[in-house]
Design a protein around this motif. Structure first.
Motif, mmCIF file in Angstrom:
data_model
loop_
_atom_site.group_PDB
_atom_site.id
_atom_site.type_symbol
_atom_site.label_atom_id
_atom_site.label_comp_id
_atom_site.label_asym_id
_atom_site.label_seq_id
_atom_site.Cartn_x
_atom_site.Cartn_y
_atom_site.Cartn_z
ATOM 1 N N ARG A 109 35.587 35.738 34.501
ATOM 2 C CA ARG A 109 36.519 35.446 35.603
ATOM 3 C C ARG A 109 37.739 36.364 35.530
ATOM 4 N N MET A 113 38.821 39.447 38.281
ATOM 5 C CA MET A 113 40.138 39.523 38.923
ATOM 6 C C MET A 113 40.782 40.874 38.649
ATOM 7 N N GLU A 119 37.839 36.165 43.201
ATOM 8 C CA GLU A 119 37.723 34.864 42.560
ATOM 9 C C GLU A 119 36.283 34.394 42.716
#
Length: 199
Positions: A109, A113, A119
């Protein structure tokens, strides 16, 4: 005494420890005890230094990637690829290294980003790729994921470009690492998954 000294010199020059039988033979020939203990300490120093050295262990580098499916108004637009800004150059699935103290899920994650400003939704672990030759720089293990996103990617971090490609237009010959294999596995999985959903 001369025999023991010769043995010490010989063993030292070869990088080997002296045979204990030589020490015993020297003792039997009348080497004084105080001198014997001094010689014994000298003999044991290299052995102790070797024993205290950490065992040579070089674990592989843990990395993670995400095959991100982009959707716009419910329509599948394709997957995200990047143009690498660092060697090895080429196109690749976005990803990066897992930091110490970080879970693989948190790492992927974070990397998404940083690298493509997306996201992730519906993140799922897909497969692990661990062939030692998959990256010529070092042995790396890649935990690949699938995910969805509902925005368009923007390049960041070490990605020179980030773009969406339809599955029929994947630039197979330009893919870095073993990402051609990863995407072939993904397409096969996606087709099987879609076929199962229709049954």
């Amino acid at each position: 005494m001369a025999e023991l000294a010769d043995a010490l010199d010989s063993g030292s020059s070869r990088g080997n420890s002296v045979d204990v039988r030589v020490i015993l033979a020297a003792i039997l020939r009348g080497v004084p005890m105080k001198r014997y203990f001094t010689l014994l300490a000298l003999l044991l120093l290299p052995l102790m230094a070797w024993a205290m050295e950490p065992t040579a262990h070089k674990p592989p580098i843990l990395t993670t990637t995400a095959i991100i499916e982009i959707y716009d108004s419910g329509e599948f637009k394709g997957i995200v690829l990047i143009e690498r800004g660092k060697a090895p150059f080429g196109k690749a699935i976005p990803g990066g290294k897992v930091e110490y103290g970080e879970t693989v899920e948190d790492a992927v994650r974070r990397e998404m980003m940083e690298e493509v400003h997306l996201e992730l939704v519906d993140l799922q672990q897909f497969h692990v790729y661990s062939d030692p030759s998959r990256d010529f720089r070092h042995h790396s293990v890649e935990v690949a994921h699938t995910a969805k996103a509902f925005q368009y990617p923007m390049a960041g971090d070490d990605a020179a470009k980030a773009f969406i490609v339809q599955l029929k237009d994947i630039p197979w010959s330009e893919l870095a690492f073993d990402h051609a294999q990863v995407l072939q596995d993904y397409i096969q999985w996606r087709n099987d998954h879609a076929f199962s959903a229709l049954r």
